[in-house]
Design an enzyme around this catalytic site. Structure first.
Site, PDB file in Angstrom:
ATOM      1  N   GLU A 166       0.949  -1.118  -0.078  1.00  0.00           N
ATOM      2  CA  GLU A 166       0.094   0.126  -0.238  1.00  0.00           C
ATOM      3  C   GLU A 166       0.842   1.229  -0.009  1.00  0.00           C
ATOM      4  OE1 GLU A 166      -2.711  -0.303   3.248  1.00  0.00           O
ATOM      5  OE2 GLU A 166      -4.156  -1.803   2.074  1.00  0.00           O
TER       6      GLU A 166
ATOM      7  N   GLU B 147      -6.331  -7.532  -1.300  1.00  0.00           N
ATOM      8  CA  GLU B 147      -7.054  -7.461   0.025  1.00  0.00           C
ATOM      9  C   GLU B 147      -8.475  -6.922  -0.125  1.00  0.00           C
ATOM     10  OE1 GLU B 147      -5.254  -5.318   2.841  1.00  0.00           O
ATOM     11  OE2 GLU B 147      -3.103  -5.631   2.286  1.00  0.00           O
TER      12      GLU B 147
END
Lengths: 671, 671, 671
Positions: free
Chosen positions: A150, A304
């Site tokens: 991320e 995710e």
């Protein structure tokens, strides 16, 4: 390299065995098989374990994990572990820690506490990646690299002295001369002219509004800085393991990270998908379409998603029964070839201990959450042979542009109500509800394959964009654009001589004034004729529009621009260019989208009269697979077009009529 | 030491004569006598006057004040003056100033500008206390020590380098090894593992959520740090004046300061009571019960309350006529043996110049505020011989726990709507409105004397607590606990294997999921039978509960756990354990409390049918004194149980029926 | 020096040719003539261009601009260019940058990034002004000096070490001894006593409420610090060009800058006028009256207003057609002899690129905004010979006081609802709607020429003010004052012995308690007799008032001071002193103002029965010019008093009846 995905649908999640004693690991393997897991992401936050002391690396535990996965036939999406440096690093290299705009130096103690321009961070993380790559290059479990994690999350922008220095170099590369920087930033305004490179700083807190040119360039620079970190790892990995595909988990349409820029360097686009409770299904759809489009239509991954509740919203209710499954199937419906969770086993401590996981705190398979995950795993396995690798075709494109986003939301006026992604989402929703395929592309893209192009709030036009749009329309395309488009060039300089600048000819209009409305102000759009006839709300924005070749389809109803154009269309070459000078209701946008699709002969994927979502993927054999997704709380009757279909989830043969239960989906292969 | 209170009710306030010329002091003495004042707190903010230069002490003015008080028969609650260091200290020892989580160093210029772990602050304040203690040890006015002032007020948490160092030592003492710290904090999560003690820092601002284990320990550590300051003073004072009782003014149930910990070191528990306008009387009652319970039922003191308006709320209306008197009598009703004000004479300058005082800016006795204070003084004098030293007996206990508070409110999810003290207050209110006595005790307390124990939101179970509760119920007790109890151990680690962990057996349930609700979500509790039959709101929280021996008294009405248990009771040994899986209305909690009291044979103190508050104190002779407090804006008729009573405020003999005017009280001694 | 304005109405705006290539400049001259522009402000943000390197000055471009203006007959309001230092200055002198209360050092990158007490800033800016003054002293275009720009904007208060040092010197000058500072600040409170000058700091962030005495003095000091910067420039300019008038653009009634103090040093008062959309016309009027009164009635200038939309509000709609013109004429109606805009030509880049300008991004004269500006220019030219230099006479004065503002809004209680300017505005509105002239003056002013004086919320009474008010009333004046007046002296020390201190005798009352109300509390004012009879709201504030010579005209309706005085009048000498103990409705204030005007024989300027605004200016020949301004969205009929009038805008002769269109104005010269 060949198509980097393995030809079947991936299913799994983040796996953090280092939080558990080894006796739990075998139980994890048993449960993974039960849930049809075939890939897990590991090693994401392991730097501190891998390098307990500077230059002392310990891979023993990771070796055991890799071996265990291989023994059980589970692929490893192996992370480079660079997202969170060990605590000793911030002691040895305090300037590695990121700094806010106000000069506050962040501390370690959570995660991702690094400045992307820190030479220390870059050097130490590269060394780690080199070691990992060398050690596992040949390991049979290794199927994918997961770079960092991320990027930009928490630290989208850093303002430290490392960044100041790197920013100057970046500017030198972009503009060559200080004079050019002064010109682009318009520094004769407010006595901001620079005479020495060293006087240039990040847009730190200052008494008034920072220079918008500087601020826009800082967004560009920080995106490049984060991408620079990625590319350091990329270079190492490509050199050592040229055949292992690379990905990193992007974060939906996240302002600091330009998905298009990044996708060029990724073999597989993957992203993290965490819709808040109550999010419109079209919002999820938009993000899947973006990720698929970013890599020219190649299948993407959901790296995710949450099995059920998350832990970072004010309140964190569970996903309701069926919701996670429906979201997973929606992902596949829009082109994803993999669905993974954060995380496999729920932590018993730490900041995410109340984030749901496939294996809950109960630790077994006997509960709603695990059962549902296992069901989805089984279903994806059923779909896999038909659907994996299938493509998506779209006749409608929506333009999305990060530089435009950065520029249009940095307020030196005119309105703080211009939330770019929200407005893009409104236009997306209007077309998506017609059940047609949509690509989300850059303004410079080849538009020739589309029949309709939508450009909401395209405030900034980079050099070739106006030409690109003109060519598209000239050759018969239909363009829809909105208020506050065509205002500035790539330097955030206003196009002088009348708005909307280089779009004036194409749109056949001249906007004399734009008039941002306060929340207590509003106007109306009045359309007197045709299928759109009616009176609609006009909010957020009004304009004083003169037609200059275009036809006024609708007019404003009130205020000093009453009876002047609010919606126009201009015939240009063989196509049409529409302009909507205000923000109207979602209902109106839907009607307008329908009208434009009709005109452009863009048809729904399945002609059913229902509020279910329909998408299509085209298999490598050229067969159509239709995904029918019922997001409603009630069952829906669907009348299918003539023909016979195979329902892939249950193998049934289906024709004519079909009932889809609430929050359920049917996937039909046409013959 | 023997019972430290003097056998009569104390009355007085903070007295700051240093703000006034000496001619005002004698007038103060006259007015104090007029108001029945018998004790004042002095010297609280006098450090700058006592030590104008480093090591140069001047006690002449304080000598005169002490003598003056003695001459007029007024006891001194002598403060140690350490709450606000002189301005020269922050110049000489800049690291003495506290620091925020963001690294902002506070300045002097207001008050309490010290880091509790500053070695300089600790050394200099100890030296001052030593001098004061030596000088006044034998002074006849000295009757009580007032250590510092409102510990933790303004600086509940400091994040400076002094604190970082002290925190490491504290951790070494608690955990012995760094490995143990890593285990407890779960540092394998997010790469947070520590390899060197020096890498451990306070939970300073960092890019994401700080480690919850670290944060919980920081709350513990800061409470101990503040208590450490107290204990330095305590040791000095006990050595020099072993017979003078010690107190410090606590601040209601104040999150940074664990009242139970502190009370062990105090001879008299005292606290500052500043209810906001419109506060429920039960909120005041809860705090009095807490302070009394913290010292095993010994009478406590209200060290500060406001004669009328305060100055630190957004708007500061006066206490309405009668209100201050009713609050004072409510304090005595709940066990207080002293009522003091902040402050005696209203300042004419400074940050509290618009905080009311007994002597207003008018400077005389001819006004509403002084007259009311004098009336209360006279009334307390009347009550004194009967009530002083009287005790309170309770059959109901509510569990309160600071570590639980710290843990449950530090958000890594699941909901930001869990305000611990608010939820405790809801349960307290439900039982308090039955007019029964309540103790507020720690979860580890001896519960054998209670018939009912209430444990709201007992998220954390320290090692012996589950056993303590099981033993209580086994021996016939009635336990009521709520959702999100029994979730973690003392290390904030989730109890694996199914919620609510160690309470599963006692409660006879298994909670598969907890489901925090957003403000727009809600559910229902449906009870089909019995005195509780009805439909009630369910907000904030829902759960998927399976009974496992317990009986479902009520069920949820909606959503995916409709028809599953919402309220359960489990027979366990000779007692009953109730569990409420959601937050319902105050009305429902009242009914439930009534039902449980009925079942446990807990009776109201006086069986009167009215909404007045009733408490009882039992005199040292064993006689009952009933306090009947009418908090309503209208008079109330009360029918007394058979018998004859003496009304202590007016000496009247009372029986049968009684009218209590609005905002008034009657105090009856039973014969 | 003689009257510094030139005898005609000035019209123009900020002109920033340095943002444009020189070919644009000639086009600007053409357009300026078209719009009747006769003066422009130049050089405001040019420091970086004038001094590209330390001590290297370049005036060539400015020379050309000055010459160009002169050639085209346009006067230069030449700015000293000191408002924004070049970027190299903050590198060479980092302590020049301002600092927040939390210790955050501001960066360059926007504007006005200087600490007013920086010796470096003061020295460098003085050197620049010296050079500019010397170079252009004899230039024929030079007609006015524009010192710096919007002093205090963005940096009203700085807290750096430069300021700390300067603050100590300021205190030494004001108080002579440290003992006096301690006394005034009341430092025996909270142990704040100072023993060394060096311990005194700015009121930086500290754990609790800072000392109110220190904070009040810091407001005074910062006002003086900014004024100190002005005076450095003033001294240089007066020495070199004694005949060129000086001004700086003030910012309406802006809290950091005391207009009365500053006006003494300015030859012409000018200010920037940016009413938010929806602002009451009386708010604009108040500010014009203030600016005119600050210089004893001499005409003032609007140095900046916006031609249409601004860019710094959340949303920035355009001024509606007619609105800019009406605001301009309202300025002249209230005494302005000049109307200028920010800015002449709209920037194509930088933080103000979306702020409107006379020449829009279209760059020509063919649009609504330019046409309207040209119309106003033509109309002001028509009015000029009659109106320029005309005066205004007022019989009503409203007292305004910056020190009072600073003191009453720094909360140590009693209420955060006391917004001084808002409350002054309520009283202003009440009188303004009677169509009478109003001066806005300091409490120490000569009041003998007024019939009515209004003193809203005059919390602080400096030494002579009570006497001044007593003399005014004694000699027949009518005073109206409000709650929370007369509370403290100039040191912010409460006047002991009963509120409202030194006003008790004049008002004939004694306020025992003031009672700030929360938003959910309210009361009533009940008036039983006379023209004011009725029941009115009472909000924000209540009081327990005893009459002591005064007559109670109205009483409170509820709560513990029901039936006690709420509105009183006291005959005192030949006049009357009114006191209103609460905040009532605007309707009630209007009635009360009307009643007091009737009693004082203050008559409307024109007796017309309409909701239009009327003002009068008296020409140098003694003739009356009436401005009739219709701010409503509908036309209004007006019946004129007997007589014949010349309508100055169209030359028509007017009598009896008149229609004024919506958002329009008529200007009548009486004969």
């Amino acid at each position: 390299m060949q198509h980097p995905l393995p030809g079947h649908i991936l299913y799994g999640g983040d796996y953090n065995p280092e939080q558990w004693s080894e006796d739990v690991w075998l139980e994890d393997m048993r449960l993974m098989k039960l849930a049809n897991v075939n890939m897990v992401s590991i090693n994401i936050f392991s730097w501190a374990l891998l390098e307990p002391k500077p230059e002392h690396y310990h891979f023993e535990q990771l070796d055991r994990i890799m071996d265990l996965l291989h023994e059980h036939g589970i692929a490893a999406d192996l992370a480079t572990a660079t997202a969170s440096p060990p605590t000793w690093m911030s002691r040895l290299y305090p300037s590695m820690l990121p700094m806010t705009r106000e000069g506050v130096r962040m501390s370690h103690g959570s995660r991702q506490h690094y400045c992307p321009n820190s030479p220390d961070f870059r050097r130490k993380s590269a060394a780690l990646v080199q070691r990992i790559a060398e050690r596992y290059a040949k390991h049979p479990a290794l199927k994918m690299w997961h770079l960092n994690n991320e990027y930009g999350c928490h630290t989208g922008q850093c303002y430290c002295d490392n960044c100041a220095k790197a920013f100057r170099i970046w500017l030198q590369e972009r503009y060559k001369s200080l004079e050019a920087v002064n010109t682009v930033w318009g520094t004769n305004f407010w006595s901001q002219r620079y005479y020495e490179w060293e006087d240039i700083l990040p847009p730190r807190i200052s008494p008034a509004q920072n220079n918008p040119g500087q601020t826009l360039d800082y967004w560009r620079f920080m995106n490049d800085s984060l991408l620079g970190c990625y590319r350091i790892e990329e270079d190492i990995l490509r050199a050592i393991t040229p055949n292992i595909p690379l990905t990193t988990n992007l974060m939906v349409a996240f302002k600091p990270v330009d998905v298009y820029d990044w996708a060029r360097h990724m073999d597989i686009v993957s992203f993290d998908m965490y819709p808040a409770p109550g999010t419109e299904p079209s919002w999820n759809a938009l993000h899947h379409d973006l990720m698929r489009s970013a890599k020219a239509g190649r299948p993407h991954l959901v790296m995710e998603q949450s099995p059920s509740q998350v832990n970072w919203q004010p309140q964190n209710p569970h996903k309701r029964p069926g919701q996670m499954r429906l979201h997973s199937l929606q992902g596949v419906a829009h082109g994803a070839d993999g669905i993974l969770f954060f995380q496999w086993r729920q932590s018993k401590a730490g900041a995410e201990m109340f984030h749901s996981a496939v294996v809950t705190h109960e630790g077994n398979e006997h509960n709603r959450i695990f059962r549902q995950a296992a069901q989805v795993g089984a279903e994806l396995a059923k779909l896999s042979s038909t659907v994996a690798g299938a493509s998506t075709q779209a006749e409608v494109a929506i333009l999305l542009d990060w530089e435009n986003w950065w520029a249009v939301e940095y307020l030196p006026g005119p309105s703080d109500r211009l939330h770019y992604m929200e407005i893009v989402g409104r236009y997306y929703h209007a077309f998506h509800q017609q059940n047609i395929s949509i690509d989300i592309v850059k303004p410079e893209s080849d538009l020739s394959k589309y029949k309709v192009v939508v450009a909401p709030l395209l405030y900034m036009l980079r050099p070739s964009v106006a030409d690109n749009l003109e060519n598209f329309v000239k050759q018969g395309g239909n363009l829809l654009t909105s208020f506050f488009s065509g205002i500035v060039d790539e330097n955030n300089h206003v196009a002088l001589g009348g708005y909307p600048g280089k779009l004036r000819k194409l749109l056949g209009i001249h906007v004399e004034e734009f008039d941002p409305l306060t929340p207590t102000m509003n106007n109306k759009v009045i359309i007197k004729e045709g299928t759109l006839a009616g009176t609609y709300p006009a909010e957020v924005w009004g304009e004083l529009v003169h037609t200059d070749g275009a036809q006024a389809l609708g007019t404003f109803g009130e205020d000093y621009y009453a009876n002047q154009a609010a919606l126009t269309v201009n015939k240009f070459g063989n196509g049409n260019a529409y302009y909507l000078a205000t923000q109207s209701s979602q209902e109106f946008l839907g009607k307008l989208a329908h009208e434009i699709c009709q005109q452009a002969n863009v048809q729904p994927l399945l002609s059913i009269d229902s509020d279910i979502e329909v998408t299509r993927r085209i298999t490598t054999n050229g067969e159509s697979v239709y995904f029918l997704l019922n997001h409603q709380q009630q069952a829906r009757q669907v009348t299918l077009p003539q023909g016979t279909y195979t329902s892939l989830l249950d193998g049934a043969t289906v024709k004519d009529q079909l009932t889809i239960p609430a929050m359920d989906a049917v996937i039909l292969q046409a013959h």
